[in-house]
Design a protein around this motif. Structure first.
Motif, PDB file in Angstrom:
ATOM      1  N   ALA A 147       0.902  -1.278   0.158  1.00  0.00           N
ATOM      2  CA  ALA A 147      -0.058  -0.052  -0.128  1.00  0.00           C
ATOM      3  C   ALA A 147       0.966   1.293   0.042  1.00  0.00           C
ATOM      4  O   ALA A 147       0.528   2.340  -0.807  1.00  0.00           O
ATOM      5  N   ASP A 181      10.261   2.722   7.153  1.00  0.00           N
ATOM      6  CA  ASP A 181       9.657   1.593   7.672  1.00  0.00           C
ATOM      7  C   ASP A 181      10.318   0.992   8.849  1.00  0.00           C
ATOM      8  O   ASP A 181      11.691   1.244   8.890  1.00  0.00           O
ATOM      9  N   ARG A 200       3.908  -7.416   4.932  1.00  0.00           N
ATOM     10  CA  ARG A 200       3.528  -8.765   5.099  1.00  0.00           C
ATOM     11  C   ARG A 200       3.640  -9.716   3.736  1.00  0.00           C
ATOM     12  O   ARG A 200       3.239 -10.821   3.579  1.00  0.00           O
ATOM     13  N   TYR A 223      -0.009 -15.982  -1.748  1.00  0.00           N
ATOM     14  CA  TYR A 223       0.020 -15.936  -3.203  1.00  0.00           C
ATOM     15  C   TYR A 223      -0.734 -14.722  -3.138  1.00  0.00           C
ATOM     16  O   TYR A 223      -1.422 -14.187  -2.477  1.00  0.00           O
ATOM     17  N   VAL A 275       8.540   4.910  13.201  1.00  0.00           N
ATOM     18  CA  VAL A 275       7.782   6.322  13.446  1.00  0.00           C
ATOM     19  C   VAL A 275       7.078   5.978  14.819  1.00  0.00           C
ATOM     20  O   VAL A 275       6.086   5.199  14.754  1.00  0.00           O
ATOM     21  N   ASP A 302      -4.517  -2.711   3.207  1.00  0.00           N
ATOM     22  CA  ASP A 302      -5.444  -3.832   2.923  1.00  0.00           C
ATOM     23  C   ASP A 302      -6.593  -3.697   3.617  1.00  0.00           C
ATOM     24  O   ASP A 302      -7.672  -3.637   3.323  1.00  0.00           O
ATOM     25  N   ARG A 341      -6.241  -8.198   1.494  1.00  0.00           N
ATOM     26  CA  ARG A 341      -5.234  -8.894   0.760  1.00  0.00           C
ATOM     27  C   ARG A 341      -4.382  -7.975   0.025  1.00  0.00           C
ATOM     28  O   ARG A 341      -4.397  -6.419   0.210  1.00  0.00           O
ATOM     29  N   VAL A 342      -3.501  -8.625  -0.810  1.00  0.00           N
ATOM     30  CA  VAL A 342      -2.333  -7.956  -1.408  1.00  0.00           C
ATOM     31  C   VAL A 342      -2.887  -6.978  -2.291  1.00  0.00           C
ATOM     32  O   VAL A 342      -2.611  -5.826  -2.721  1.00  0.00           O
TER      33      VAL A 342
HETATM   34  C1  LIG Z   1       0.213 -15.031   7.436  1.00  0.00           C
HETATM   35  C2  LIG Z   1      -0.387 -14.258   6.275  1.00  0.00           C
HETATM   36  C3  LIG Z   1      -0.882 -14.777   5.137  1.00  0.00           C
HETATM   37  C4  LIG Z   1      -1.390 -14.158   4.162  1.00  0.00           C
HETATM   38  N1  LIG Z   1      -1.904 -14.582   3.026  1.00  0.00           N
HETATM   39  C5  LIG Z   1      -2.437 -13.750   1.863  1.00  0.00           C
HETATM   40  C6  LIG Z   1      -2.806 -14.498   0.794  1.00  0.00           C
HETATM   41  O1  LIG Z   1      -2.471 -15.738   0.365  1.00  0.00           O
HETATM   42  N2  LIG Z   1      -3.157 -13.784  -0.413  1.00  0.00           N
HETATM   43  C7  LIG Z   1      -3.374 -12.200  -0.026  1.00  0.00           C
HETATM   44  O2  LIG Z   1      -3.755 -11.614  -1.077  1.00  0.00           O
HETATM   45  N3  LIG Z   1      -3.054 -11.882   1.134  1.00  0.00           N
HETATM   46  C8  LIG Z   1      -2.383 -12.344   2.093  1.00  0.00           C
HETATM   47  N4  LIG Z   1      -2.133 -11.812   3.268  1.00  0.00           N
HETATM   48  C9  LIG Z   1      -2.455 -10.491   3.536  1.00  0.00           C
HETATM   49  C10 LIG Z   1      -1.539  -9.637   2.660  1.00  0.00           C
HETATM   50  O3  LIG Z   1      -0.052  -9.878   3.085  1.00  0.00           O
HETATM   51  C11 LIG Z   1      -1.564  -8.069   3.281  1.00  0.00           C
HETATM   52  O4  LIG Z   1      -3.235  -7.918   2.810  1.00  0.00           O
HETATM   53  C12 LIG Z   1      -0.856  -7.237   2.472  1.00  0.00           C
HETATM   54  O5  LIG Z   1       0.576  -7.643   2.346  1.00  0.00           O
HETATM   55  C13 LIG Z   1      -0.869  -5.879   3.055  1.00  0.00           C
HETATM   56  O6  LIG Z   1      -0.253  -4.739   2.642  1.00  0.00           O
HETATM   57  P1  LIG Z   1      -0.173  -3.451   3.372  1.00  0.00           P
HETATM   58  O7  LIG Z   1       0.894  -2.674   2.608  1.00  0.00           O
HETATM   59  O8  LIG Z   1      -1.630  -2.838   3.426  1.00  0.00           O
HETATM   60  O9  LIG Z   1       0.136  -3.538   4.930  1.00  0.00           O
HETATM   61  P2  LIG Z   1       1.686  -4.290   5.377  1.00  0.00           P
HETATM   62  O10 LIG Z   1       2.390  -5.403   4.296  1.00  0.00           O
HETATM   63  O11 LIG Z   1       1.475  -4.868   6.933  1.00  0.00           O
HETATM   64  O12 LIG Z   1       2.830  -3.052   5.196  1.00  0.00           O
HETATM   65  C14 LIG Z   1       2.960  -1.988   6.679  1.00  0.00           C
HETATM   66  C15 LIG Z   1       4.088  -1.744   6.838  1.00  0.00           C
HETATM   67  O13 LIG Z   1       3.958  -0.704   8.012  1.00  0.00           O
HETATM   68  C16 LIG Z   1       5.196  -0.939   8.486  1.00  0.00           C
HETATM   69  N5  LIG Z   1       4.834  -0.101   9.826  1.00  0.00           N
HETATM   70  C17 LIG Z   1       3.989  -0.257  10.795  1.00  0.00           C
HETATM   71  N6  LIG Z   1       3.911   0.355  11.636  1.00  0.00           N
HETATM   72  C18 LIG Z   1       5.163   1.231  11.473  1.00  0.00           C
HETATM   73  C19 LIG Z   1       5.637   2.458  12.213  1.00  0.00           C
HETATM   74  N7  LIG Z   1       5.081   2.846  13.377  1.00  0.00           N
HETATM   75  N8  LIG Z   1       6.689   2.885  11.482  1.00  0.00           N
HETATM   76  C20 LIG Z   1       6.998   2.552  10.641  1.00  0.00           C
HETATM   77  N9  LIG Z   1       6.850   1.449   9.649  1.00  0.00           N
HETATM   78  C21 LIG Z   1       5.570   1.087  10.282  1.00  0.00           C
HETATM   79  C22 LIG Z   1       5.379  -2.272   8.715  1.00  0.00           C
HETATM   80  O14 LIG Z   1       6.733  -2.659   9.115  1.00  0.00           O
HETATM   81  C23 LIG Z   1       5.062  -2.700   7.293  1.00  0.00           C
HETATM   82  O15 LIG Z   1       6.270  -3.013   6.631  1.00  0.00           O
HETATM   83  C24 LIG Z   1      -1.521 -12.541   4.105  1.00  0.00           C
HETATM   84  C25 LIG Z   1      -0.848 -11.945   5.488  1.00  0.00           C
HETATM   85  C26 LIG Z   1      -0.347 -12.872   6.385  1.00  0.00           C
HETATM   86  C27 LIG Z   1       0.370 -12.173   7.470  1.00  0.00           C
END
Ligand SMILES: Cc1cc2nc3c(=O)[nH]c(=O)nc-3n(C[C@H](O)[C@H](O)[C@H](O)COP(=O)(O)OP(=O)(O)OC[C@H]3O[C@@H](n4cnc5c(N)ncnc54)[C@H](O)[C@@H]3O)c2cc1C
Length: 330
Positions: free
Chosen positions: A16, A35, A43, A60, A130, A301, A307-308
């Motif tokens: 995101a 980050d 994730r 995936y 942060v 998400d 999800r991704v």
């Molecule tokens: C075990 C598991 C299985 C999954 N399986 C699937 C799947 O099969 N298919 C699918 O589509 N999705 C799956 N997901 C969900 C998917 O991984 C997420 O929906 C997606 O990656 C979320 O992206 P995001 O950018 O919203 O959040 P994130 O990827 O969580 O990114 C948020 C970032 O913010 C950073 N952060 C948080 N707080 C702070 C702070 N205070 N200061 C600095 N940095 C900070 C974190 O370190 C992180 O890097 C799964 C997730 C998990 C954990």
């Protein structure tokens, strides 16, 4: 605020935050992504040992919208994403499916590969947790756990962290946004990365498990481009993980291995256990949030279908909202 300073801080280098940052940087804004982790992807991640690797977060992803499908095609062309077609099984009650074939995509050589591709050319500061958003006359300054008060003023701070982490940052500066983020429940997941001396003789490479502690098992080694020892990922259901959240990792791990053995799997030679406090979410479909008056924005998400794909789409949406609020972009 965006009129006085065009510098933008994005907190969170998951899909995101990175997709949001890309939109803004491509439009000419000075974007810095922060980050707390050592790398990008959030994730979308891979754990590596001496002789093994395992995707212990997202397993995936699918691509349903034309926009995300176009992005996936670009990643495939760049060699950082490919299709994964594991031999599948379902245990327990079957959920109804649309019957349409599902294309499953994975990063190569690990799940973070597409995030790394998005991050190329962006200013990303890892190892920056942060902790405080400090409002100043012409924008925002950030305080981090590792580096204290950072230099520079940002006209906008865009939070791309899971709901609970966003809520903690927002609490002192925006009661309304904090309450909104705090209202979103994130779900936990215990995850086991199990190594074997030889490939288990099982009639599946990935399985949805709709009974007992497990939710999903997958032969990580069956994903294209993986190297090292035979490795499987066992993921607990959100319900089981919530009940056993404060368990010792070894105890949670043993329960999941026992459930895997009940599916016919052998005893692993070695395991690593990871607890995700914020794995999945009960997603909203409201989309990203942008407050031009305060210069605060939210994406992730949890705001757009989970999800991704939802994370990527929500980040791009927020980038678009910020740009539409600018009088002009240099
Ligand atoms: C075990 C598991 C299985 C999954 N399986 C699937 C799947 O099969 N298919 C699918 O589509 N999705 C799956 N997901 C969900 C998917 O991984 C997420 O929906 C997606 O990656 C979320 O992206 P995001 O950018 O919203 O959040 P994130 O990827 O969580 O990114 C948020 C970032 O913010 C950073 N952060 C948080 N707080 C702070 C702070 N205070 N200061 C600095 N940095 C900070 C974190 O370190 C992180 O890097 C799964 C997730 C998990 C954990």
């Amino acid at each position: 605020m965006m009129n006085t300073t065009r510098a933008v801080a994005v907190v969170g280098a998951g899909l995101a935050g990175l997709s949001c940052a890309r939109v803004l940087q491509d439009a000419g804004l000075a974007v810095t992504v922060f980050d707390k982790s050592r790398g990008v992807g959030g994730r979308l991640c891979t754990r590596r040992g001496d002789d093994w690797q395992a995707d212990h977060g997202a397993q995936y992803f699918t691509a349903r919208s034309p926009a995300f499908r176009a992005q996936v095609d670009l990643w495939m062309h760049a060699g950082v994403v490919t299709e994964w077609q594991p031999l599948r099984a379902v245990f327990g009650p079957h959920e109804t499916s649309s019957g349409e074939p599902v294309q499953r995509f994975v990063g190569v050589p690990g799940m973070s590969a597409p995030a790394k591709a998005l991050a190329a050319g962006l200013t990303v500061k890892t190892g920056h947790t942060v902790q405080v958003l400090r409002r100043v006359e012409d924008g925002w300054r950030l305080e981090t756990a590792e580096h204290g008060l950072l230099p520079g003023v940002f006209g906008a701070v865009l939070l791309a962290a899971p709901a609970a982490q966003a809520a903690a940052l927002l609490q002192p500066v925006s009661a309304s946004l904090a309450a909104m983020a705090a209202g979103h429940r994130m779900l936990p997941s215990w995850t086991v990365m199990a190594r074997f001396d030889a490939p288990p003789e099982l009639p599946f490479e990935a399985a949805f498990v709709n009974e007992g502690p497990l939710r999903w098992v997958a032969r990580n080694s069956s994903k294209p481009g993986r190297s090292g020892r035979e490795c499987w990922v066992l993921q607990a259901s959100a319900a089981w993980s919530a009940v056993h959240l404060e368990e010792e990792p070894e105890v949670a791990g043993q329960a999941l291995v026992a459930a895997f053995r009940a599916l016919g799997g052998p005893e692993p030679a070695a395991v690593s256990v990871h607890r995700w406090r914020y794995a999945d979410c009960e997603p909203a479909t409201t989309g990203s949030v942008w407050e031009p008056e305060s210069g605060l924005g939210l994406c992730g998400d949890w705001l757009l279908g989970g999800r991704v794909e939802g994370a990527w789409s929500c980040g791009r949406e927020l980038g678009g909202k910020v740009l539409s609020n600018l009088p002009s972009v240099k």
